[in-house]
Design a protein around this motif. Sequence first.
Motif, PDB file in Angstrom:
ATOM      1  N   VAL A   1       0.880  -1.165   0.000  1.00 29.80           N
ATOM      2  CA  VAL A   1       0.000   0.000   0.000  1.00 29.80           C
ATOM      3  C   VAL A   1       0.919   1.216   0.000  1.00 29.80           C
TER       4      VAL A   1
ATOM      5  N   GLY B   1      -1.743   6.017   1.078  1.00 27.69           N
ATOM      6  CA  GLY B   1      -2.817   5.308   0.389  1.00 27.69           C
ATOM      7  C   GLY B   1      -3.648   4.476   1.355  1.00 27.69           C
ATOM      8  N   SER B   2      -4.675   3.858   0.792  1.00 27.52           N
ATOM      9  CA  SER B   2      -5.545   2.985   1.580  1.00 27.52           C
ATOM     10  C   SER B   2      -5.541   1.600   0.937  1.00 27.52           C
ATOM     11  N   TRP B   3      -6.295   0.680   1.529  1.00 28.71           N
ATOM     12  CA  TRP B   3      -6.362  -0.676   1.015  1.00 28.71           C
ATOM     13  C   TRP B   3      -6.797  -0.682  -0.457  1.00 28.71           C
ATOM     14  N   SER B   4      -7.628   0.241  -0.876  1.00 29.03           N
ATOM     15  CA  SER B   4      -8.078   0.270  -2.276  1.00 29.03           C
ATOM     16  C   SER B   4      -6.941   0.631  -3.241  1.00 29.03           C
ATOM     17  N   ASP B   5      -5.813   1.105  -2.723  1.00 29.71           N
ATOM     18  CA  ASP B   5      -4.648   1.427  -3.546  1.00 29.71           C
ATOM     19  C   ASP B   5      -3.604   0.302  -3.558  1.00 29.71           C
ATOM     20  N   ALA B   6      -3.903  -0.797  -2.860  1.00 25.70           N
ATOM     21  CA  ALA B   6      -2.950  -1.898  -2.736  1.00 25.70           C
ATOM     22  C   ALA B   6      -2.654  -2.537  -4.090  1.00 25.70           C
TER      23      ALA B   6
ATOM     24  N   GLU C   1      -5.044  -8.109   3.735  1.00 26.51           N
ATOM     25  CA  GLU C   1      -6.162  -7.221   4.055  1.00 26.51           C
ATOM     26  C   GLU C   1      -6.391  -7.144   5.557  1.00 26.51           C
TER      27      GLU C   1
ATOM     28  N   HIS D   1      -5.284  -3.362   7.355  1.00 26.13           N
ATOM     29  CA  HIS D   1      -6.412  -2.475   7.660  1.00 26.13           C
ATOM     30  C   HIS D   1      -6.257  -1.830   8.993  1.00 26.13           C
TER      31      HIS D   1
END
Length: 80
Positions: free
Chosen positions: A43, A47-52, A76, A80
């Motif tokens: 990540v 960034g966040s998990w959606s950017d992994a 995940e 998180h």
Amino acid sequence: MRELFGGREVEVIDFQDVTSGEHVLEFRDTAWRSNEAVLAISVPDGGSWSDAVVSVNPHRGDVPVTFMIWAIGVAEKKMH
């Protein structure tokens, strides 16, 4: 730390203080090679998990989908 996948131990190395600021989890399957990662999930800084993203070791060749799904699930939970 070690996690179980399909009855075997996989080493999961957590790099939170990488100089680039990324949070990286590296997965090493000792059944393949103990000193090389099969894949890494990262990540980016800020960034966040959606950017992994997932990076696969090019020397590994094909990675089973079941391993990839399992590794993403482990990452995940830990990121998180």
